[in-house]
Motif scaffolding. Sequence first.
Motif, PDB file in Angstrom:
ATOM      1  N   GLY A  59     -78.938  31.927 -10.929  1.00  0.00           N
ATOM      2  CA  GLY A  59     -79.905  32.955 -10.561  1.00  0.00           C
ATOM      3  C   GLY A  59     -81.028  32.997 -11.573  1.00  0.00           C
ATOM      4  O   GLY A  59     -81.787  32.038 -11.734  1.00  0.00           O
ATOM      5  N   VAL A  60     -81.134  34.084 -12.296  1.00  0.00           N
ATOM      6  CA  VAL A  60     -82.119  34.220 -13.374  1.00  0.00           C
ATOM      7  C   VAL A  60     -81.535  33.572 -14.628  1.00  0.00           C
ATOM      8  O   VAL A  60     -80.495  34.005 -15.126  1.00  0.00           O
ATOM      9  CB  VAL A  60     -82.446  35.702 -13.631  1.00  0.00           C
ATOM     10  N   ASN A  61     -82.192  32.519 -15.135  1.00  0.00           N
ATOM     11  CA  ASN A  61     -81.635  31.839 -16.306  1.00  0.00           C
ATOM     12  C   ASN A  61     -81.949  32.610 -17.586  1.00  0.00           C
ATOM     13  O   ASN A  61     -82.657  33.618 -17.589  1.00  0.00           O
ATOM     14  CB  ASN A  61     -82.137  30.389 -16.392  1.00  0.00           C
ATOM     15  N   GLY A  62     -81.403  32.117 -18.687  1.00  0.00           N
ATOM     16  CA  GLY A  62     -81.561  32.818 -19.945  1.00  0.00           C
ATOM     17  C   GLY A  62     -83.001  32.916 -20.404  1.00  0.00           C
ATOM     18  O   GLY A  62     -83.412  33.913 -21.012  1.00  0.00           O
ATOM     19  N   ILE A  63     -83.793  31.872 -20.142  1.00  0.00           N
ATOM     20  CA  ILE A  63     -85.191  31.870 -20.570  1.00  0.00           C
ATOM     21  C   ILE A  63     -85.968  32.968 -19.860  1.00  0.00           C
ATOM     22  O   ILE A  63     -86.700  33.746 -20.483  1.00  0.00           O
ATOM     23  CB  ILE A  63     -85.830  30.499 -20.314  1.00  0.00           C
ATOM     24  N   ASP A  64     -85.820  33.036 -18.542  1.00  0.00           N
ATOM     25  CA  ASP A  64     -86.533  34.070 -17.778  1.00  0.00           C
ATOM     26  C   ASP A  64     -86.018  35.465 -18.127  1.00  0.00           C
ATOM     27  O   ASP A  64     -86.799  36.426 -18.202  1.00  0.00           O
ATOM     28  CB  ASP A  64     -86.390  33.819 -16.279  1.00  0.00           C
ATOM     29  N   ALA A  65     -84.712  35.573 -18.334  1.00  0.00           N
ATOM     30  CA  ALA A  65     -84.143  36.872 -18.720  1.00  0.00           C
ATOM     31  C   ALA A  65     -84.689  37.300 -20.082  1.00  0.00           C
ATOM     32  O   ALA A  65     -85.023  38.481 -20.283  1.00  0.00           O
ATOM     33  CB  ALA A  65     -82.623  36.791 -18.754  1.00  0.00           C
ATOM     34  N   ALA A  66     -84.790  36.351 -21.006  1.00  0.00           N
ATOM     35  CA  ALA A  66     -85.319  36.668 -22.337  1.00  0.00           C
ATOM     36  C   ALA A  66     -86.747  37.177 -22.252  1.00  0.00           C
ATOM     37  O   ALA A  66     -87.110  38.168 -22.907  1.00  0.00           O
ATOM     38  CB  ALA A  66     -85.244  35.445 -23.238  1.00  0.00           C
ATOM     39  N   ALA A  67     -87.567  36.508 -21.447  1.00  0.00           N
ATOM     40  CA  ALA A  67     -88.960  36.925 -21.302  1.00  0.00           C
ATOM     41  C   ALA A  67     -89.050  38.328 -20.713  1.00  0.00           C
ATOM     42  O   ALA A  67     -89.868  39.150 -21.155  1.00  0.00           O
ATOM     43  CB  ALA A  67     -89.717  35.923 -20.438  1.00  0.00           C
ATOM     44  N   GLU A  68     -88.188  38.617 -19.728  1.00  0.00           N
ATOM     45  CA  GLU A  68     -88.225  39.943 -19.108  1.00  0.00           C
ATOM     46  C   GLU A  68     -87.729  41.016 -20.075  1.00  0.00           C
ATOM     47  O   GLU A  68     -88.281  42.123 -20.136  1.00  0.00           O
ATOM     48  CB  GLU A  68     -87.390  39.949 -17.828  1.00  0.00           C
ATOM     49  N   ILE A  69     -86.708  40.683 -20.848  1.00  0.00           N
ATOM     50  CA  ILE A  69     -86.207  41.633 -21.840  1.00  0.00           C
ATOM     51  C   ILE A  69     -87.274  41.931 -22.882  1.00  0.00           C
ATOM     52  O   ILE A  69     -87.522  43.081 -23.244  1.00  0.00           O
ATOM     53  CB  ILE A  69     -84.924  41.085 -22.503  1.00  0.00           C
ATOM     54  N   ARG A  70     -87.947  40.887 -23.359  1.00  0.00           N
ATOM     55  CA  ARG A  70     -88.974  41.090 -24.380  1.00  0.00           C
ATOM     56  C   ARG A  70     -90.130  41.923 -23.846  1.00  0.00           C
ATOM     57  O   ARG A  70     -90.763  42.684 -24.568  1.00  0.00           O
ATOM     58  CB  ARG A  70     -89.493  39.739 -24.885  1.00  0.00           C
ATOM     59  N   ALA A  71     -90.423  41.780 -22.536  1.00  0.00           N
ATOM     60  CA  ALA A  71     -91.536  42.516 -21.934  1.00  0.00           C
ATOM     61  C   ALA A  71     -91.182  43.972 -21.649  1.00  0.00           C
ATOM     62  O   ALA A  71     -92.042  44.853 -21.754  1.00  0.00           O
ATOM     63  CB  ALA A  71     -91.985  41.829 -20.650  1.00  0.00           C
ATOM     64  N   THR A  72     -89.922  44.225 -21.286  1.00  0.00           N
ATOM     65  CA  THR A  72     -89.549  45.574 -20.838  1.00  0.00           C
ATOM     66  C   THR A  72     -88.738  46.362 -21.867  1.00  0.00           C
ATOM     67  O   THR A  72     -88.764  47.593 -21.850  1.00  0.00           O
ATOM     68  CB  THR A  72     -88.743  45.502 -19.525  1.00  0.00           C
ATOM     69  N   VAL A  73     -88.021  45.659 -22.741  1.00  0.00           N
ATOM     70  CA  VAL A  73     -87.238  46.336 -23.789  1.00  0.00           C
ATOM     71  C   VAL A  73     -87.519  45.620 -25.112  1.00  0.00           C
ATOM     72  O   VAL A  73     -86.662  44.905 -25.645  1.00  0.00           O
ATOM     73  CB  VAL A  73     -85.726  46.317 -23.476  1.00  0.00           C
ATOM     74  N   PRO A  74     -88.734  45.776 -25.644  1.00  0.00           N
ATOM     75  CA  PRO A  74     -89.128  44.996 -26.827  1.00  0.00           C
ATOM     76  C   PRO A  74     -88.295  45.284 -28.068  1.00  0.00           C
ATOM     77  O   PRO A  74     -88.303  44.481 -29.013  1.00  0.00           O
ATOM     78  CB  PRO A  74     -90.596  45.389 -27.040  1.00  0.00           C
ATOM     79  N   GLY A  75     -87.558  46.378 -28.066  1.00  0.00           N
ATOM     80  CA  GLY A  75     -86.710  46.681 -29.205  1.00  0.00           C
ATOM     81  C   GLY A  75     -85.448  45.837 -29.278  1.00  0.00           C
ATOM     82  O   GLY A  75     -84.733  45.870 -30.279  1.00  0.00           O
ATOM     83  N   THR A  76     -85.169  45.075 -28.225  1.00  0.00           N
ATOM     84  CA  THR A  76     -83.990  44.198 -28.202  1.00  0.00           C
ATOM     85  C   THR A  76     -84.394  42.778 -28.575  1.00  0.00           C
ATOM     86  O   THR A  76     -85.221  42.167 -27.912  1.00  0.00           O
ATOM     87  CB  THR A  76     -83.327  44.203 -26.816  1.00  0.00           C
ATOM     88  N   GLY A  77     -83.813  42.253 -29.636  1.00  0.00           N
ATOM     89  CA  GLY A  77     -84.047  40.865 -30.019  1.00  0.00           C
ATOM     90  C   GLY A  77     -83.141  39.950 -29.214  1.00  0.00           C
ATOM     91  O   GLY A  77     -82.014  40.322 -28.865  1.00  0.00           O
ATOM     92  N   VAL A  78     -83.632  38.756 -28.903  1.00  0.00           N
ATOM     93  CA  VAL A  78     -82.880  37.825 -28.055  1.00  0.00           C
ATOM     94  C   VAL A  78     -82.488  36.582 -28.839  1.00  0.00           C
ATOM     95  O   VAL A  78     -83.319  35.954 -29.493  1.00  0.00           O
ATOM     96  CB  VAL A  78     -83.702  37.409 -26.826  1.00  0.00           C
ATOM     97  N   ILE A  79     -81.211  36.232 -28.747  1.00  0.00           N
ATOM     98  CA  ILE A  79     -80.686  34.980 -29.286  1.00  0.00           C
ATOM     99  C   ILE A  79     -80.261  34.109 -28.117  1.00  0.00           C
ATOM    100  O   ILE A  79     -79.551  34.560 -27.223  1.00  0.00           O
ATOM    101  CB  ILE A  79     -79.476  35.216 -30.211  1.00  0.00           C
ATOM    102  N   MET A  80     -80.702  32.846 -28.121  1.00  0.00           N
ATOM    103  CA  MET A  80     -80.310  31.908 -27.084  1.00  0.00           C
ATOM    104  C   MET A  80     -79.150  31.041 -27.578  1.00  0.00           C
ATOM    105  O   MET A  80     -79.197  30.519 -28.701  1.00  0.00           O
ATOM    106  CB  MET A  80     -81.480  31.000 -26.693  1.00  0.00           C
TER     107      MET A  80
END
Length: 226
Positions: A59-80
């Motif tokens: 479905g939504v891969n990690g890259i797209d999920a990371a971009a959406e998280i950074r755009a909507t919840v910028p306080g959450t850091g993402v580790i791949m």
Amino acid sequence: MIRVLIADDEPMIRAGVRSVLTTDPDIDVVAEAADGRAAVELVRRHRPAVAVLDIRMPGVNGIDAAAEIRATVPGTGVIMLTTFGEDDYILEALGGGAAGFLTKSGEPEELITGVRAVAEGAAYLSPKIAARVVAHLAATGAGTLAGRRSAARRRVAALTAREGEVLALLGSGLSNGQIARRLHVVEGTVKAHVSSVLARLGVGNRAAAAVVAHEAGIIPPQPPQP
């Protein structure tokens, strides 16, 4: 307490990541997801400090999920989380704002170190990831390894001496606060230096700047593990 979300479509991987993270009393795994869409929704609900995402999910891969998280919840850091053979995905995720990159085959201690670093606002590239990114860039028409190293050194040479110090420490996975303590300056000064470094290098985030630091070979030696 560092609140963490884990997302991976393989239950055994999620269980393994959870098992490692829960050995640290300062880390609390607050949610798990099996795909990127669920990860985004759970991040919005729980607002964790860090989201650990598999780079490839249905479905939504990690890259797209990371971009959406950074755009909507910028306080959450993402580790791949990546495996070998996913270098193109790593480069794409670098541009998408992921703050950390770890291999699934890495040492358990590295996972905890990466989560702590990203929770503190740092960028964290495992040494294996950094080496792979640099080699992959050289192998895909982006210039030879020696050529890219020379180009990176020229870019770093254009920085002030203090900016170069900040870049090297940033590339080592230190947060602004940690850099400030290392250089005996206030954190606001470091933040200003980081902003200047990103602008002068022409990169969009700390992780991309860390790649330049690794390419230039300016990362200070890491202390031996106790």
